[in-house]
Design an enzyme around this catalytic site. Sequence first.
Site, mmCIF file in Angstrom:
data_model
loop_
_atom_site.group_PDB
_atom_site.id
_atom_site.type_symbol
_atom_site.label_atom_id
_atom_site.label_comp_id
_atom_site.label_asym_id
_atom_site.label_seq_id
_atom_site.Cartn_x
_atom_site.Cartn_y
_atom_site.Cartn_z
ATOM 1 C CE1 TYR A 97 5.024 7.989 -0.621
ATOM 2 C CE2 TYR A 97 5.872 8.549 1.548
ATOM 3 C CZ TYR A 97 5.917 8.756 -0.017
ATOM 4 O OH TYR A 97 6.671 9.495 -0.564
ATOM 5 C CB CYS A 98 5.160 6.976 7.102
ATOM 6 S SG CYS A 98 4.571 8.540 6.560
ATOM 7 C CB ALA A 99 5.252 1.591 7.236
#
Length: 353
Positions: A97-99
């Site tokens: 998600y954050c990537a």
Amino acid sequence: MAGAFARVTRRGAQGQVRHVSAVRHEAARGRVAEIYAQVERDFGILAPPVTLHSPAPDVLAAAWMTLRETLVASGRADRAVKETVAAAVSLGNSCRYCADVHGMTLYGLVHGRDAAAIAEGRLESVADPRIRAVAAWARDLGTGEAGGERPAPFPADQASELVGVAVVFHYLNRVVNVFLEESPFPPGLPARARGGMMRLVGRCLRPNSLRHRAPGRSLHLLPAAPPPGDMGWADGAPVVADAFARAAAAIDAAAERSVPAPVREMVRAELAGWNGRPPGLSRSWTESALAGLPASDRPAGRLALLTAMASYQVDRSVIEDCRKDRPGDAPLVELVSWAAFTASRRVGALAAG
């Protein structure tokens, strides 16, 4: 344009939070509303990794404050390098998600092929040598890989800011793995459409990402606190150090409310000798640590230990088992936040040597 984009993304973003009910934008009041307004203004969108904390306002303030004063606020390191650290740390922690989110932001800040290579984990394909070196350093920091011990590939006067970004994302990756879906993209989105969407969002976020943001504008959200002894890495950036001191005090106070003392002691003991390596594919590695806890504390202990050391192993059964004796969204957010922040503090200590 940026304001319109923020409004369009509100509803979809809120729907990505699982296990807890995040405060909706239109229902936010008081400090939560103030934080939401700052997030939209300074970050560009009402980001679910921040809003998932909203059932616990002190923890929400801590999460946003540390994120803003490292990644978002203007400083010695430029935003492209900071976003590279955010995306690469997320790759190292298996936080898709954050990537994806920070890979999208990179599309507006670096060459498109380099942004794609970082988002896809192909760091050796990054053409810009500065970005490639920073990405490799960040990916390996605190993950137990030998590369995490390599010299920092940036000037010494940027170290506090960039280690700060890395510590924040070691924290956020853990809470995101627990509370958000695997990716911000719809399931089954074709790879070609995904790439096009990342480029579009990157262009939308670029003006906001390049705008000057004065440091310290979030510090009033939490009271001042003495600097913790394990955060000496932040000494070169006074605002960053102040933000982490305030956040640490707020999260420790939350733990006093929501994390049993034996669980706190157990997690700290396990992290004290941890080098960041993934502990294993199953959850059997937790049993020896949990055996020393009272039976009533083991569900909370399991969730806290998994969050700290293997957040990708947290599933609905672990959450539901913990909630049997500790109902409510605020205690759950506070427990997960404390465990994630305690682990990220360990990463900061490793980074400082």
